[in-house]
Design a protein around this motif. Structure first.
Motif, short mmCIF file in Angstrom:
data_model
loop_
_atom_site.label_atom_id
_atom_site.label_comp_id
_atom_site.label_asym_id
_atom_site.label_seq_id
_atom_site.Cartn_x
_atom_site.Cartn_y
_atom_site.Cartn_z
N CYS A 21 39.63 52.53 28.91
CA CYS A 21 40.76 53.13 28.19
C CYS A 21 40.33 53.55 26.79
CB CYS A 21 41.91 52.12 28.09
SG CYS A 21 43.32 52.71 27.13
N THR A 22 40.77 54.73 26.38
CA THR A 22 40.39 55.27 25.07
C THR A 22 41.18 54.64 23.92
OG1 THR A 22 41.95 57.08 25.38
CG2 THR A 22 39.65 57.47 26.04
N ALA A 23 42.13 53.73 24.25
CA ALA A 23 42.95 53.14 23.20
C ALA A 23 42.85 51.62 23.13
CB ALA A 23 44.41 53.55 23.37
N CYS A 24 42.88 50.92 24.27
CA CYS A 24 42.96 49.46 24.22
C CYS A 24 41.78 48.75 24.85
CB CYS A 24 44.26 48.99 24.88
SG CYS A 24 44.27 49.08 26.68
N SER A 25 40.75 49.49 25.29
CA SER A 25 39.60 48.83 25.90
C SER A 25 38.85 48.01 24.85
CB SER A 25 38.66 49.86 26.52
OG SER A 25 38.11 50.70 25.51
N SER A 26 38.08 47.05 25.32
CA SER A 26 37.34 46.18 24.41
C SER A 26 36.34 46.97 23.59
CB SER A 26 36.64 45.07 25.19
OG SER A 26 35.76 45.63 26.17
N THR A 27 35.80 48.04 24.17
CA THR A 27 34.84 48.88 23.44
C THR A 27 35.50 49.53 22.23
OG1 THR A 27 33.62 49.34 25.48
CG2 THR A 27 33.27 50.84 23.62
N VAL A 28 36.65 50.13 22.43
CA VAL A 28 37.37 50.79 21.34
C VAL A 28 37.78 49.78 20.28
CG1 VAL A 28 39.45 52.07 20.74
CG2 VAL A 28 38.14 52.72 22.75
N LEU A 29 38.32 48.66 20.70
CA LEU A 29 38.79 47.66 19.74
C LEU A 29 37.62 47.08 18.94
CD1 LEU A 29 41.52 45.73 21.79
CD2 LEU A 29 41.81 47.64 20.20
N ARG A 30 36.50 46.89 19.59
CA ARG A 30 35.35 46.34 18.88
C ARG A 30 34.87 47.30 17.78
NH1 ARG A 30 32.52 45.73 22.88
NH2 ARG A 30 31.09 47.50 22.74
N HIS A 31 34.77 48.61 18.12
CA HIS A 31 34.33 49.58 17.13
C HIS A 31 35.36 49.72 15.99
CE1 HIS A 31 31.27 50.67 20.06
NE2 HIS A 31 30.69 51.43 19.12
N TYR A 43 34.44 62.34 21.46
CA TYR A 43 33.85 61.08 21.01
C TYR A 43 34.38 59.89 21.80
CZ TYR A 43 32.92 57.02 18.08
OH TYR A 43 32.54 55.78 17.63
N LEU A 44 35.66 59.79 21.97
CA LEU A 44 36.25 58.64 22.67
C LEU A 44 35.83 58.60 24.13
CD1 LEU A 44 39.85 58.60 21.12
CD2 LEU A 44 38.01 56.96 20.71
N GLU A 45 35.74 59.76 24.75
CA GLU A 45 35.31 59.80 26.16
C GLU A 45 33.86 59.36 26.29
OE1 GLU A 45 36.17 63.77 27.26
OE2 GLU A 45 38.33 63.44 27.41
N ASP A 46 33.01 59.83 25.35
CA ASP A 46 31.61 59.41 25.38
C ASP A 46 31.49 57.91 25.12
OD1 ASP A 46 30.99 62.06 25.79
OD2 ASP A 46 30.46 62.44 23.69
N LEU A 47 32.27 57.41 24.17
CA LEU A 47 32.19 56.00 23.79
C LEU A 47 32.60 55.07 24.92
CD1 LEU A 47 31.77 53.92 21.43
CD2 LEU A 47 34.22 54.18 20.96
N THR A 48 33.65 55.40 25.61
CA THR A 48 34.20 54.49 26.64
C THR A 48 33.57 54.67 28.01
OG1 THR A 48 35.97 56.08 27.08
CG2 THR A 48 36.42 54.35 25.46
N LEU A 98 33.95 57.52 29.85
CA LEU A 98 34.70 58.48 30.67
C LEU A 98 33.87 59.73 30.96
CD1 LEU A 98 38.33 58.33 29.23
CD2 LEU A 98 37.52 57.50 31.44
N THR A 99 33.06 60.16 30.01
CA THR A 99 32.22 61.34 30.23
C THR A 99 31.27 61.11 31.40
OG1 THR A 99 32.32 61.88 27.87
CG2 THR A 99 30.57 62.91 29.16
N LYS A 100 30.66 59.95 31.40
CA LYS A 100 29.76 59.61 32.50
C LYS A 100 30.51 59.53 33.82
CE LYS A 100 26.44 56.07 33.93
NZ LYS A 100 25.81 54.76 33.57
N LEU A 101 31.73 58.98 33.78
CA LEU A 101 32.54 58.87 34.98
C LEU A 101 32.86 60.26 35.54
CD1 LEU A 101 34.20 57.11 36.96
CD2 LEU A 101 36.11 57.31 35.36
N HIS A 102 33.14 61.21 34.66
CA HIS A 102 33.44 62.58 35.10
C HIS A 102 32.23 63.22 35.77
CE1 HIS A 102 36.75 62.85 31.77
NE2 HIS A 102 37.14 62.16 32.84
N LEU A 103 31.06 63.02 35.18
CA LEU A 103 29.85 63.59 35.75
C LEU A 103 29.55 63.00 37.11
CD1 LEU A 103 27.55 63.72 32.57
CD2 LEU A 103 28.61 65.65 33.77
N GLU A 104 29.72 61.69 37.23
CA GLU A 104 29.47 61.05 38.52
C GLU A 104 30.44 61.55 39.58
OE1 GLU A 104 29.80 56.95 37.61
OE2 GLU A 104 27.75 56.78 36.79
N THR A 105 31.68 61.80 39.17
CA THR A 105 32.67 62.31 40.12
C THR A 105 32.33 63.71 40.57
OG1 THR A 105 34.37 60.98 39.05
CG2 THR A 105 35.12 62.75 40.47
N GLU A 106 31.87 64.54 39.62
CA GLU A 106 31.52 65.92 39.96
C GLU A 106 30.30 66.00 40.86
OE1 GLU A 106 30.98 67.82 36.25
OE2 GLU A 106 33.12 67.79 35.71
#
Length: 705
Positions: A645-655, A673-678, A680-688
């Motif tokens: 999640c780009t808002a409440c994930s542990s990665t976002v909260l830690r940063h 930035y948020l998609e790369d950080l969490t 999501l960008t990688k998830l999109h590429l894997e899906t494609e």
């Protein structure tokens, strides 16, 4: 009563000056509080206390007084006052007040006095002789009170005959009167509030004894009955003497068929004490020892010489703000009296609510919170009231939109105070920085943005609950991050054209892991067995997702290249009221739940919500409420927190917690930035890159013969 000469020795029937009631305003305030907080719908008899005064100047009526302290036990009387024990019957309806069997109630009070006389309890404790009965009906919406007093007095079957009435200084010399005062003071020092006593005439002195000393006095012919007389009339004793004579007639009439009664009137004027106006009565006392039943009783107070109750209207004399506050509390406490005894209204009232957005949703949420008794409401918005707002946004009027419009948040807060002065409402103009809305590089803009972020952090830290009620998706991102980091309850309401969504954000576990509610919530979620894991039907509050958890893209500029209808929230007019009411009701249900924000989510899966056991006294505590107004239908879905999640994930909260404003600045300025950080960008590429099953034209056509 006709006046007669004080030395008149013609035998006649003894008459008494009745009591009048005197109720201080404080008594009604205390009764109001008792009714709301303790009695509720309980109309059983309650014990209260009053007192009467011995020392009024001539011309004032005898009064039994009640005040703020009348509900306290033990009762404390002011100086020169004497206790009167009372029974309060506070009835719930005016019909019950009117139809109350007053004869039976008076007889019940008389039976208590008679029992205390015959058992000798009144000899040990003479205050039992002085009682009153008070019927009341309190209309707490108008602050009108109906009341009727009774001062029960037993009647001797035979008339008590008085032979002579004299003043104290006509019967005794100055030395004897001085000895009476000194002896009485000595006894009262050890027995405060002593209103009934014995007086012995011996060796040219008058000595005061308690009633329980009767058997110790050898020469009964030299004994007088004495009582502190509240009456100021020159010829007649006060009402307390009636029950005192009944006690004497039952226990001592055989030894004292003829006796003297001292009506002690103890006055102090300009620092000089005087008892000269006290009366001495020579009476013939018939015996009532043979009576097996309680004698007849009288005592209902008259209203302007008629047997009728009295009415007091305190609405004009009370602070209107306090009246409004009491009335608001009354509406809520009425629910608790009959329907929800476990409802914790104090917890609701003390909850501090921050409303981000003061438009259609914000106005309606504020009104609903105020209806639930919430006392602290802070509204935030950065826009002004426009001409289109007042018809849908319930805290604004046409005048608010003139000359460019007034600031929404401040205007809404001021309107809340006009509706209910007891609310602590504050309005603040504040811009909330958003992802996808790049921040300029100038120092002035950066400084202002940093101040806006700091102010928002300060506001969220100072409140218990944050409501996200803004127009755009991206404006909800920053308060979602801050609320999750600070472990605040976050409530979200969003509107479509004929759909709405209400969601409570998952409440992250405390950073120190010490909160008992988390453990309780997890225990409830795993109650199905040792091998059970949380399911979509029972997700603990700390595992629930936020508003952004179902998205696989970061929030961006949702208003760019949009038409007017796409930039505004175009919805059916009634939708905001429905969603606003639901988000407030969901919050209050959570506040009443033992686990609060950590409560597991109730869902509508398989219609279990229709039969599930309710833990919160107000009902279900779902994760989400999704409504479809066109079909008048709603669902209660729930979802786990998304680890990307780009808002409440542990990665976002830690940063956010380690980098602070620098992290936020990258999120505002860099689109991906948020998609790369969490991840999501990688998830999109894997899906494609996933293999796609291909079909030939021939395989996609079905022949029809």
């Amino acid at each position: 009563m006709a006046n007669s000469d004080s030395n008149d020795s013609t035998p006649k029937q003894l008459q008494f000056a009745p009591f009048s009631s005197a109720l201080d305003v404080g008594f009604w305030h205390r009764l109001t509080r008792k009714k709301l907080e303790e009695y509720k719908l309980d109309d059983t008899p309650k014990q209260i206390n009053g007192y009467y005064y011995n020392g009024d100047p001539d011309g004032l009526p005898s009064r039994t007084s009640l005040d703020f302290n009348s509900f306290d036990e033990p009762a404390e009387c002011p100086p020169h006052c004497f206790p009167s024990r009372g029974t309060l019957l506070n009835l719930n309806t005016i019909d019950a007040f009117k139809s109350c069997d007053k004869k039976s109630e008076l007889e019940r009070a008389a039976d208590l006095i008679w029992r205390d006389i015959t058992s000798g309890a009144a000899i040990s404790d003479p205050s039992l002789l002085s009682r009153f009965l008070l019927l009341t009906y309190a209309d707490l919406k108008k602050y009108h009170f109906l009341f009727w007093f009774a001062f029960p007095a037993l009647c001797s079957p035979e008339n008590v005959v008085i032979n002579q009435t004299r003043h104290l200084n006509q019967c005794f010399n100055e030395q004897q009167i001085q000895s009476l005062q000194e002896s009485y003071d000595a006894v009262v020092d050890n027995h405060k509030g002593l209103a009934f006593f014995l007086v012995q005439k011996k060796d040219d002195l008058l000595t005061v004894f308690q009633l329980s000393d009767w058997d110790l006095l050898s020469d009964k012919s030299q004994v007088m009955l004495g009582f502190c007389d509240p009456c100021t009339l020159d010829q007649y004793p006060g009402w307390p003497l009636r029950n005192f004579l009944c006690l004497a007639a039952y226990h001592w009439a055989d030894e004292l068929p003829s006796l003297q009664v001292l009506c002690l009137r103890d006055r102090t004027r300009e620092g000089v004490r005087s008892t000269d106006h006290s009366l001495v009565l020579d009476i013939q006392l018939p015996s009532i020892k043979s009576l097996s039943e309680c004698p007849k009783c009288v005592g209902w107070e008259k209203n302007k010489n008629k047997m009728a109750p009295r009415k007091v209207d305190l609405s004009a004399s009370m602070d209107p703000t306090k009246l409004a506050e009491s009335s608001v509390d009354l509406n809520l406490k009425l629910m608790r009296w009959r329907l929800l005894p476990s409802l914790d209204l104090d917890k609701v009232a003390q909850t501090k609510c921050l409303l981000l957005g003061s438009g259609t949703l914000g106005c309606n949420v504020a009104r609903c919170l105020m209806g639930w008794g919430v006392r602290t409401i802070t509204l935030v918005d950065n826009s002004n009231v426009s001409y289109s707002n007042p018809v849908r946004q319930s805290l604004f009027e046409f005048e608010d939109s003139l000359e460019g419009g007034k600031p929404k948040a401040q205007t809404a807060a001021n309107r809340l105070k006009l509706i209910f002065p007891g609310v602590n409402a504050t309005g603040l103009s504040l811009s909330i920085p958003m992802p996808g809305h790049a921040i300029g590089s100038s120092e002035e803009i950066l400084k202002q943005t940093k101040e806006d972020v700091a102010k928002l952090e300060e506001l969220i830290d100072a409140h218990d609950v944050v409501f996200l009620l803004m127009d755009t998706r991206e404006s909800r991102w920053l308060p979602t991050v801050i609320g999750a980091s600070k472990r605040k309850m976050v409530m979200n309401a969003a509107l479509g054209f004929d759909t709405y969504m209400v969601v409570r954000h998952g409440l992250k576990p405390p950073k120190d892991g010490s909160d008992e509610n988390v453990a309780a919530g997890a225990s409830a979620a795993s109650s199905g067995g040792a091998d059970s894991a949380p399911s979509l039907n029972c997700i603990p509050g700390e595992m629930l997702g936020c508003y952004f958890c179902n998205d696989v893209v970061a929030p961006g500029d949702s208003t760019k290249d949009r038409t007017l209808d796409q930039q505004c929230t175009v919805s059916r007019p009634g939708l905001s009221m429905v969603a606003a009411a639901l988000v407030v009701e969901l919050l209050v249900s959570l506040l009443q739940h033992p686990q609060g924000g950590y409560a597991s989510a109730d869902t509508s899966a398989k219609d279990d919500h229709l039969t599930t056991s309710l833990i919160s006294p107000l009902g279900l505590v779902p994760h989400q409420i999704r409504g479809f107004l066109s079909r008048y239908h709603s669902l209660l879905p729930s979802s786990f927190a998304f680890d990307m999640c780009t808002a409440c994930s542990s990665t976002v909260l830690r940063h956010y917690e380690t980098e602070g404003f620098e992290f936020l600045l990258r999120a505002f300025n860099q689109p991906h930035y948020l998609e790369d950080l969490t991840g999501l960008t990688k998830l999109h590429l894997e899906t494609e890159n996933c293999d796609i099953l291909e079909f030939s034209d021939s395989e996609s056509i079905t022949s029809i013969n």
